[in-house]
Write an enzyme that holds these catalytic residues in place. Structure first.
Site, PDB file in Angstrom:
ATOM      1  N   HIS A 161       0.822  -1.196   0.000  1.00 29.96           N
ATOM      2  CA  HIS A 161       0.000   0.000   0.000  1.00 29.96           C
ATOM      3  C   HIS A 161       0.866   1.259   0.000  1.00 29.96           C
ATOM      4  O   HIS A 161       0.520   2.267  -0.632  1.00 29.96           O
ATOM      5  CB  HIS A 161      -0.931  -0.001   1.209  1.00 29.96           C
ATOM      6  CG  HIS A 161      -1.696   1.269   1.382  1.00 29.96           C
ATOM      7  ND1 HIS A 161      -1.337   2.226   2.300  1.00 29.96           N
ATOM      8  CD2 HIS A 161      -2.779   1.767   0.715  1.00 29.96           C
ATOM      9  CE1 HIS A 161      -2.175   3.247   2.218  1.00 29.96           C
ATOM     10  NE2 HIS A 161      -3.052   3.000   1.272  1.00 29.96           N
ATOM     11  N   GLU A 194       1.641   2.314  -3.360  1.00 34.30           N
ATOM     12  CA  GLU A 194       0.535   2.960  -4.050  1.00 34.30           C
ATOM     13  C   GLU A 194       0.705   4.478  -3.993  1.00 34.30           C
ATOM     14  O   GLU A 194       0.285   5.201  -4.897  1.00 34.30           O
ATOM     15  CB  GLU A 194      -0.779   2.524  -3.395  1.00 34.30           C
ATOM     16  CG  GLU A 194      -2.030   3.126  -3.997  1.00 34.30           C
ATOM     17  CD  GLU A 194      -3.252   2.818  -3.163  1.00 34.30           C
ATOM     18  OE1 GLU A 194      -4.085   3.741  -3.001  1.00 34.30           O
ATOM     19  OE2 GLU A 194      -3.374   1.682  -2.672  1.00 34.30           O
ATOM     20  N   HIS A 195       1.327   4.969  -2.915  1.00 32.53           N
ATOM     21  CA  HIS A 195       1.608   6.392  -2.761  1.00 32.53           C
ATOM     22  C   HIS A 195       2.940   6.778  -3.407  1.00 32.53           C
ATOM     23  O   HIS A 195       3.033   7.781  -4.118  1.00 32.53           O
ATOM     24  CB  HIS A 195       1.647   6.754  -1.273  1.00 32.53           C
ATOM     25  CG  HIS A 195       0.328   6.645  -0.583  1.00 32.53           C
ATOM     26  ND1 HIS A 195      -0.439   7.732  -0.239  1.00 32.53           N
ATOM     27  CD2 HIS A 195      -0.366   5.555  -0.166  1.00 32.53           C
ATOM     28  CE1 HIS A 195      -1.549   7.329   0.352  1.00 32.53           C
ATOM     29  NE2 HIS A 195      -1.526   6.005   0.410  1.00 32.53           N
ATOM     30  N   GLU A 232      -3.957   8.215   7.014  1.00 34.35           N
ATOM     31  CA  GLU A 232      -4.989   7.391   6.386  1.00 34.35           C
ATOM     32  C   GLU A 232      -5.381   6.246   7.306  1.00 34.35           C
ATOM     33  O   GLU A 232      -6.571   5.916   7.444  1.00 34.35           O
ATOM     34  CB  GLU A 232      -4.465   6.858   5.057  1.00 34.35           C
ATOM     35  CG  GLU A 232      -5.482   6.080   4.244  1.00 34.35           C
ATOM     36  CD  GLU A 232      -4.917   5.569   2.928  1.00 34.35           C
ATOM     37  OE1 GLU A 232      -5.585   4.731   2.292  1.00 34.35           O
ATOM     38  OE2 GLU A 232      -3.811   5.993   2.531  1.00 34.35           O
TER      39      GLU A 232
END
Length: 448
Positions: free
Chosen positions: A76, A79-80, A156
């Site tokens: 994840h 993903e950034h 997040e």
């Protein structure tokens, strides 16, 4: 966030995760071309000439289930990081270029994959390939970039988990459902792992997973396969594989033999809520007919106002304010079935749970009606037709099929099976799914 809002958010997430099993009612209905580059990168082209739009997705076959113990959240995290710039496209230049041309882009991470997709004018395809091929080999990672994105990911996580009691409930249920299997890890990562991920960790992960042989290029829209092939050869063809891409073997976990129950309390919760997960066992060998039956079972029971549980418990008996059922079947190894329900303030949750169990048992014993089956199939067909109008929806649907390790033809196979389903198929699905000994039930209560 109340439970109704959370269910809506969960439903949207599950559409991304397993939408192809619900939406594949009429098949792809569009020309599909497949080829493979010499470096092992798979290319899939779906022609749709109804509008001058293209959706490009790069699907990397790495997700949270591929992370090392103590390094959760890396998939994840990337993903950034993949949006932060390359040698050819420095920081912010990708966003500026896409914004100037009205392009939409996003990414998401699942247990099995990380997907990056962009929707743009069809004549931008070469630019999109230039960007993605450069990100595949020339991503620039610095300590400053890492720390900036770490803060974003941590915030997040706070919003989704620490500040959201329902997110925390699902995280706990997931960890209880999978005690040793990596599916039990949070996709967003454990807080202590995210805090300690280093630049070396990120670079090793990038070198091990971000390469042509571990990726699928999916192009959907107003394109010709020959043109896509030419561009893919030019931009992705020269990219070399750093290592042989392999997936670490995952520790097998025996199916549960005893139902588990959990309780949580939270002062931010206003309504007591029942969450239940059924572990459906091995998913890799599921047939198209079984996949279609599982999806239709979820639809018949609790996906809309005419579904059996909602019609009886919410509308007629007024003992529940919300009921929702969902099927997640796009993972490589294990399928899951969810039941979520909130009793009215005057109804004890144990009474609502008892009623739900009686109704689930009735499906196991007596099946469903032909009218219920036909309505569910018609609903799937309507969703499918609507989805085909969006290159992004069509593309992500296809991406999830590929990501689950299945051939793109699986969509058409599920479509064919869907229209041939009998009531007996739905009953058989219920008998397999609703095994109490494979369930985890969590009751979330308000804390006074």
């Amino acid at each position: 966030m109340n439970i109704q809002e959370y269910i809506q958010r969960l439903a949207l997430a599950l559409v991304v995760i397993a939408g192809f099993l619900v939406k594949a009612a009429i098949g792809m209905s569009l020309p599909v071309t497949e080829f493979t580059l010499d470096n092992g990168m798979n290319i899939i082209v779906i022609e749709d000439h109804r509008s001058p739009v293209v959706m490009q997705a790069v699907v990397y076959k790495v997700g949270s289930a591929d992370e090392e113990t103590g390094k959760t959240g890396l998939a994840h995290f990337f993903e950034h990081l993949m949006f932060k710039g390359t040698t050819k496209y420095p920081k912010n230049s990708i966003d500026l270029l896409l914004d100037e041309n009205g392009a939409e882009r996003n990414a998401y991470t699942t247990l099995e994959t990380t997907v990056y997709f962009t929707r743009a004018k069809a004549d931008m395809l070469e630019t999109l390939m230039s960007i993605e091929s450069d990100r595949m080999q020339n991503l620039v990672l610095t300590p400053e970039v890492l720390e900036t994105e770490r803060k974003v990911v941590q915030e997040e996580r706070r919003m989704r988990m620490e500040s959201d009691p329902f997110g925390a409930a699902f995280e706990r249920m997931n960890a209880t459902t999978f005690k040793t299997h990596p599916y039990g890890r949070p996709i967003i990562g454990a807080p202590e792992d995210v805090a300690n991920l280093s630049l070396d960790d990120a670079n090793r992960f990038y070198r091990a997973h971000y390469m042509p042989s571990n990726a699928i290029l999916l192009v959907v829209g107003d394109v010709k396969p020959a043109d896509v092939n030419t561009l893919a050869q030019a931009y992705f063809g020269p990219v070399q594989n750093r290592v042989v891409a392999t997936r670490a073997p995952r520790k097998a976990e025996a199916l549960p033999t005893t139902a588990e129950r959990l309780e949580m309390q939270d002062a931010r919760v206003t309504d007591t809520t029942l969450f239940r997960t059924y572990n459906m066992g091995p998913n890799a060998g599921i047939t198209p007919r079984e996949a279609a039956a599982n999806a239709v079972l979820a639809s018949i029971l609790g996906s809309n106002s005419q579904s059996r549980l909602i019609k009886q418990l919410v509308t007629r008996d007024s003992v529940a304010t919300t009921v929702n059922t969902s099927y997640r079947g796009s993972t490589d190894e294990i399928g899951l079935f969810y039941v979520i329900a909130t009793p009215r303030s005057t109804v004890d949750v144990s009474d609502l749970e008892r009623r739900i169990d009686i109704m689930l048992q009735d499906v196991k014993t007596n099946g469903v009606t032909q009218l219920e089956l036909q309505d569910a199939v018609n609903t799937a067909a309507a969703i499918d037709i609507y989805a085909r109008d969006s290159a992004v929806s069509l593309g992500t649907e296809a991406a999830e099929v590929l990501a689950s390790g299945r051939d793109i033809k699986f969509i058409d196979e599920v479509s064919a099976a869907l229209v041939e389903l009998k009531s007996a198929d739905i009953q058989a699905a219920a008998q397999k799914v609703f095994d109490a000994n494979r369930s985890v039930t969590l009751i979330m209560r308000p804390k006074s």
